[in-house]
Motif scaffolding. Structure first.
Motif, PDB file in Angstrom:
ATOM      1  N   SER A  57       0.879  -0.275  -9.967  1.00  0.00           N
ATOM      2  CA  SER A  57       1.358   2.041  -9.714  1.00  0.00           C
ATOM      3  C   SER A  57       1.666   2.307 -11.516  1.00  0.00           C
ATOM      4  N   ALA A  58       2.232   1.215 -11.743  1.00  0.00           N
ATOM      5  CA  ALA A  58       3.446   1.048 -12.773  1.00  0.00           C
ATOM      6  C   ALA A  58       1.856   0.738 -13.786  1.00  0.00           C
ATOM      7  N   VAL A  59       1.266  -0.357 -13.617  1.00  0.00           N
ATOM      8  CA  VAL A  59      -0.354  -0.814 -15.194  1.00  0.00           C
ATOM      9  C   VAL A  59      -1.166   0.070 -14.815  1.00  0.00           C
ATOM     10  N   VAL A  60      -1.352   0.447 -13.548  1.00  0.00           N
ATOM     11  CA  VAL A  60      -2.473   1.236 -13.694  1.00  0.00           C
ATOM     12  C   VAL A  60      -2.522   2.513 -13.705  1.00  0.00           C
ATOM     13  N   PRO A  61      -4.164   2.508 -14.341  1.00  0.00           N
ATOM     14  CA  PRO A  61      -3.879   4.130 -14.576  1.00  0.00           C
ATOM     15  C   PRO A  61      -4.180   5.444 -13.640  1.00  0.00           C
ATOM     16  N   GLU A  62      -5.047   4.848 -13.156  1.00  0.00           N
ATOM     17  CA  GLU A  62      -4.989   6.172 -12.086  1.00  0.00           C
ATOM     18  C   GLU A  62      -4.602   5.367 -10.882  1.00  0.00           C
ATOM     19  N   GLU A  63      -4.657   6.816  -9.389  1.00  0.00           N
ATOM     20  CA  GLU A  63      -4.465   6.310  -8.337  1.00  0.00           C
ATOM     21  C   GLU A  63      -5.703   5.458  -7.410  1.00  0.00           C
ATOM     22  N   LYS A  64      -6.822   5.590  -8.369  1.00  0.00           N
ATOM     23  CA  LYS A  64      -8.225   5.430  -7.778  1.00  0.00           C
ATOM     24  C   LYS A  64      -7.816   3.899  -7.562  1.00  0.00           C
ATOM     25  N   MET A  70       0.421  -1.062  -0.350  1.00  0.00           N
ATOM     26  CA  MET A  70      -0.087  -0.061   0.005  1.00  0.00           C
ATOM     27  C   MET A  70       0.165   1.052  -0.181  1.00  0.00           C
ATOM     28  N   GLY A  71       1.533   0.954   0.494  1.00  0.00           N
ATOM     29  CA  GLY A  71       2.828   2.491   1.033  1.00  0.00           C
ATOM     30  C   GLY A  71       3.608   2.354  -0.548  1.00  0.00           C
ATOM     31  N   SER A  72       3.752   1.718  -1.031  1.00  0.00           N
ATOM     32  CA  SER A  72       4.440   2.332  -2.609  1.00  0.00           C
ATOM     33  C   SER A  72       3.558   2.206  -3.721  1.00  0.00           C
ATOM     34  N   LEU A  73       2.124   1.677  -3.224  1.00  0.00           N
ATOM     35  CA  LEU A  73       1.146   2.082  -4.179  1.00  0.00           C
ATOM     36  C   LEU A  73       0.931   2.616  -5.182  1.00  0.00           C
ATOM     37  N   ILE A  74       0.618   3.976  -4.569  1.00  0.00           N
ATOM     38  CA  ILE A  74      -0.104   4.922  -5.233  1.00  0.00           C
ATOM     39  C   ILE A  74       0.948   5.976  -6.136  1.00  0.00           C
ATOM     40  N   LEU A  75       2.290   5.291  -5.377  1.00  0.00           N
ATOM     41  CA  LEU A  75       3.905   6.568  -5.627  1.00  0.00           C
ATOM     42  C   LEU A  75       4.045   6.922  -7.252  1.00  0.00           C
ATOM     43  N   PHE A  76       3.881   5.787  -7.681  1.00  0.00           N
ATOM     44  CA  PHE A  76       4.074   6.394  -9.380  1.00  0.00           C
ATOM     45  C   PHE A  76       2.612   7.019 -10.023  1.00  0.00           C
ATOM     46  N   SER A  77       1.741   7.176  -8.996  1.00  0.00           N
ATOM     47  CA  SER A  77       0.330   7.308 -10.350  1.00  0.00           C
ATOM     48  C   SER A  77       0.849   8.775  -9.327  1.00  0.00           C
ATOM     49  N   LEU A  78       1.487   9.196  -8.206  1.00  0.00           N
ATOM     50  CA  LEU A  78       1.093  10.150  -7.878  1.00  0.00           C
ATOM     51  C   LEU A  78       2.224  11.440  -8.604  1.00  0.00           C
ATOM     52  N   GLU A  79       3.117  10.756  -8.918  1.00  0.00           N
ATOM     53  CA  GLU A  79       4.220  11.787  -9.469  1.00  0.00           C
ATOM     54  C   GLU A  79       4.303  11.647 -10.863  1.00  0.00           C
ATOM     55  N   ARG A  80       2.694  10.689 -11.233  1.00  0.00           N
ATOM     56  CA  ARG A  80       2.758  10.631 -12.917  1.00  0.00           C
ATOM     57  C   ARG A  80       2.801  12.130 -13.873  1.00  0.00           C
ATOM     58  N   GLN A  81       2.056  13.178 -13.108  1.00  0.00           N
ATOM     59  CA  GLN A  81       2.283  14.031 -13.832  1.00  0.00           C
ATOM     60  C   GLN A  81       3.616  15.000 -13.955  1.00  0.00           C
ATOM     61  N   VAL A  82       4.039  14.586 -12.710  1.00  0.00           N
ATOM     62  CA  VAL A  82       5.605  15.133 -13.574  1.00  0.00           C
ATOM     63  C   VAL A  82       6.113  14.496 -13.973  1.00  0.00           C
ATOM     64  N   THR A  83       6.754  13.544 -13.287  1.00  0.00           N
ATOM     65  CA  THR A  83       7.296  12.554 -14.345  1.00  0.00           C
ATOM     66  C   THR A  83       7.208  12.656 -15.863  1.00  0.00           C
ATOM     67  N   ASP A  84       5.375  12.025 -16.101  1.00  0.00           N
ATOM     68  CA  ASP A  84       4.752  12.344 -17.857  1.00  0.00           C
ATOM     69  C   ASP A  84       5.560  13.158 -18.118  1.00  0.00           C
ATOM     70  N   ARG A  85       5.615  14.735 -17.749  1.00  0.00           N
ATOM     71  CA  ARG A  85       5.888  16.261 -18.524  1.00  0.00           C
ATOM     72  C   ARG A  85       7.332  15.641 -18.571  1.00  0.00           C
ATOM     73  N   GLU A  86       7.990  15.005 -17.513  1.00  0.00           N
ATOM     74  CA  GLU A  86       9.896  15.271 -17.504  1.00  0.00           C
ATOM     75  C   GLU A  86      10.244  14.408 -19.051  1.00  0.00           C
ATOM     76  N   ARG A  87       9.233  13.298 -18.791  1.00  0.00           N
ATOM     77  CA  ARG A  87       9.679  12.460 -19.533  1.00  0.00           C
ATOM     78  C   ARG A  87       9.657  12.986 -21.141  1.00  0.00           C
ATOM     79  N   ALA A  88       8.577  13.335 -21.212  1.00  0.00           N
ATOM     80  CA  ALA A  88       7.864  14.416 -22.968  1.00  0.00           C
ATOM     81  C   ALA A  88       8.779  15.239 -23.625  1.00  0.00           C
ATOM     82  N   SER A  89       9.054  15.421 -22.477  1.00  0.00           N
ATOM     83  CA  SER A  89      11.105  16.920 -23.155  1.00  0.00           C
ATOM     84  C   SER A  89      12.243  15.677 -22.461  1.00  0.00           C
ATOM     85  N   ARG A  90      11.731  15.200 -22.602  1.00  0.00           N
ATOM     86  CA  ARG A  90      13.428  13.660 -22.940  1.00  0.00           C
ATOM     87  C   ARG A  90      14.291  14.390 -21.707  1.00  0.00           C
ATOM     88  N   ALA A  91      14.038  14.965 -20.339  1.00  0.00           N
ATOM     89  CA  ALA A  91      14.714  14.934 -19.608  1.00  0.00           C
ATOM     90  C   ALA A  91      15.670  13.757 -19.142  1.00  0.00           C
TER      91      ALA A  91
END
Ligand SMILES: Nc1ncnc2c1ncn2[C@@H]1O[C@H](COP(=O)(O)OP(=O)(O)OP(=O)(O)O)[C@@H](O)[C@H]1O
Ligand SMILES: [Mg+2]
Length: 621
Positions: free
Chosen positions: A483-490, A398-419
């Protein structure tokens, strides 16, 4: 032309969102895309920047310095989304330093990067709040103001030194003063020789006066494209005179908005819009033809040459964008950021420690009177070990489950700019979880172990702690994979209990191995709960004897540890086996999480290049 299919079954229909638009933006200029809500501003910006989500059709031609957009387009552009996607637990300066570190090559040097960050801070008027936490987002930190957060967001993108800056509603949610500050900062950015294109909803007159060019949209059609200062004159010539002392932006928006209140008013305003769109198309195409016949027109879609201040320029449009840094450097930067985030999340860290301490204290209290010599006492020990294994398995997942979902917005943006690459991000993010896992489980083990009747040797205690720590890290990896597979936190929160119940069922506690249908026997091998219980049980019962039989069994009767392990289906097993199982599973889940994360990269719609039907529209002067 951009269209999407909407509805299902018979109600399926094609919706045209952008239709027949054309124009250009030049370096050193601020082009504002204005229009009522739903007019297609964001869609146009996304289409130009190559960031429209997949689904639908996009046709047309987007050129930069006369070249079609190639893979290198990303490296000369930056996109600031409407929502500020930043980590709340970093200060403004740290956020910008990270952006400079990761987006600029190591060759630039740390001192030069720090100087650049200071310059951006000065330039965007962030000096006062440079060392304040950004706040907001998923954190409870109040942080900087909305305008400062927006400017930080812009600063992050500016640090990649883009030639072309796209901004979606940079003033939304800001008060008039903050909005003015942000727009002035953008004007200064354009003044450096960059091309700035932004959408804006309803600017006040002082902001309107800052625009060089204006693109006016209504229902996906172009009603005006030209000098912002000339818009009022253009519409006045068509019979729509802006009253004196009236904000031209308000006047224009009133003029081009559809009035949905009544059928008649809707029809009338739609007709007015159609006429205005038609008039603009005719006028612009006449002007383009005249410019073409005079030989004065710009070459197809051409913008003036890029200024020297910008990176990349127009060249390199075909070059594949490269990462600015090597994976090692990316890893260090990402590890540093993740460590800061983790160490500043005080509320979360304290809550997690308290949670484990309270659960451990309750277990210790309830099981403090168990003894191998009491009839059935060994069953209490099995229950306690199972509860420990379940607590650790659940807590870690449970602790790590929502981690990527919560960070996704930021990481998606960073990955989109190939940071950065996914590997260094994943490694940095997961390594930061290790100390927390060790501290939590040592605390848990220390409270539970000695207060109950578990195997009272120092070695057994150390092994107990090692097993729970390993189980915890494996559970974390499983949580990350989910959390990497599912589309969102909920969705992640809905899936997690299901997975835990499934794994619990096959852990060897509820159903004996013999009773499990053969087709499902393999499931226990992918359950960290199974290996956790195996390790804890073997560690506790191996080599021990003198357990009293349960009440009702023929007396006198004694069981030894091997009998109990045999009942659990762990006969002949070793703690080493459990460790090996956990380590392999940890590796497997981590690989799965990494692969899923890699595959989940943001995907955008390709542009079907269509031959322009006419000369590109020239801005009306
Ligand atoms: N993928 C999509 N599927 C269906 N409709 C869409 C899609 N994308 C955009 N639209 C519709 O296209 C229209 C334009 O949307 P867009 O977000 O570009 O408008 P906007 O001018 O940015 O509005 P706002 O000022 O509210 O941000 C809206 O009616 C929207 O509902
Ligand atoms: Mg929008």
């Amino acid at each position: 032309m951009y269209s999407v299919t909407v509805g299902w079954g018979r109600k399926r229909a094609v919706k045209t969102i952008l239709d027949g638009l054309g124009g250009h933006a030049a370096p050193g200029q601020l082009l504002a895309v204005m229009g009522p809500t739903g007019s297609g501003k964001t869609s146009l910006l996304n289409a130009l920047a190559g960031r429209l989500p997949t689904g639908g059709t996009l046709e047309g031609s987007v050129t930069v310095n006369g070249q079609h957009r190639g893979p290198g387009f990303r490296s000369i552009t930056a996109f600031v989304t409407q929502d500020d996607v930043l980590f709340g637990t970093l200060t403004v300066r740290e956020t910008l330093r990270f952006a400079a570190g990761i987006r600029l090559p190591a060759a630039v040097g740390d001192a030069a990067k720090a100087a650049l960050v200071d310059r951006v801070i000065q330039h965007l008027g962030l000096a006062k709040s440079a060392d304040t936490l950004v706040g907001g987002g998923t954190t409870l930190v109040r942080g900087v103001s909305g305008g400062e957060r927006k400017r930080t967001n812009i600063g992050v993108e500016l640090l990649s030194n883009p030639s072309l800056l796209f901004l979606d509603e940079p003033t939304s949610g800001l008060d008039a003063f903050q909005a003015q500050n942000v727009m002035q900062a953008l004007l200064a950015v354009a003044g450096e020789g960059r091309t700035v294109v932004c959408t804006i909803h309803q600017p006040r007159s002082s902001i309107y006066a800052l625009f060089d060019h204006l693109c006016l949209l209504s229902e996906g059609r172009l009603l005006y494209f030209g000098a912002a200062a000339g818009a009022a004159g253009y519409f006045a010539a068509a019979g729509h005179v802006c009253p004196p002392h009236h904000n031209p932006a308000d006047f224009l928006l009133d003029l081009i908005s559809v009035d949905y209140r009544f059928t008649e008013s809707e029809a009338a305003t739609r007709e007015r819009m159609r006429a205005l769109a038609q008039q603009f198309a005719t006028q612009a195409s006449t002007q383009a033809q005249l410019a073409g016949s005079n030989g004065a027109g710009a070459p197809s879609g051409a913008a003036p040459q890029d200024s020297g201040s910008s990176s990349g320029g127009g060249g390199g449009m075909d070059a594949k964008p490269r990462f600015a840094n090597g994976p090692f450097r990316e890893f260090w930067l990402l590890l540093g950021r993740a460590t800061r985030q983790a160490s500043r999340n005080h509320a979360e860290n304290i809550a997690l420690l308290c949670q484990m301490a309270v659960i451990a204290a309750v277990f210790a209290w309830i099981y403090s009177n168990t003894s191998p010599s009491l009839p059935g006492g060994y069953q209490d020990e099995i229950s306690l070990l199972f509860l420990c294994a379940v607590t650790v398995a659940m807590n870690s997942m449970m602790g790590s489950l929502i981690l990527f979902s919560l960070e996704r917005q930021v990481t998606d943006r960073e990955r989109a700019s190939r940071a950065y690459r996914v590997g260094p991000y994943y490694l940095g993010r997961t390594l930061v979880l290790v100390p927390r896992s060790i501290i939590q489980n040592l605390l848990f083990g220390s409270v539970v172990y000695w207060a109950t009747g578990l195997n009272p040797t120092g070695v057994a205690f150390v092994l107990f702690c090692c097993v729970v720590i390993c189980e915890d890290m494996t559970g974390q990896a499983l949580g990350l994979a989910i959390s990497a597979v599912v589309p969102e936190e909920k969705v992640a929160l809905a899936v997690a209990p299901m997975v835990v119940i499934f794994l619990m069922l096959f852990s060897g506690f509820y159903v004996s191995s013999a009773a499990i249908p053969p087709v499902l026997k393999w499931v226990k091998y992918i359950s960290h709960l199974y290996y956790g219980l195996q390790g804890l049980a073997v560690n506790n019962f191996s080599g021990r004897s003198g357990y009293a039989c349960p009440v009702g069994a023929p007396q006198p009767c004694q069981l030894d540890g091997a009998d109990i392990l045999s009942q659990l289906g762990f006969e002949g097993d070793s703690v080493g086996q459990a460790f090996m199982g956990l380590l392999l599973l940890m590796l497997g889940y981590n690989v799965l999480a990494y692969v899923c994360l890699r595959l989940r990269k943001p995907r955008y719609m390709p542009l079907k290049v269509a031959k322009p039907s006419a000369e590109p529209l020239q801005p009306l002067q």
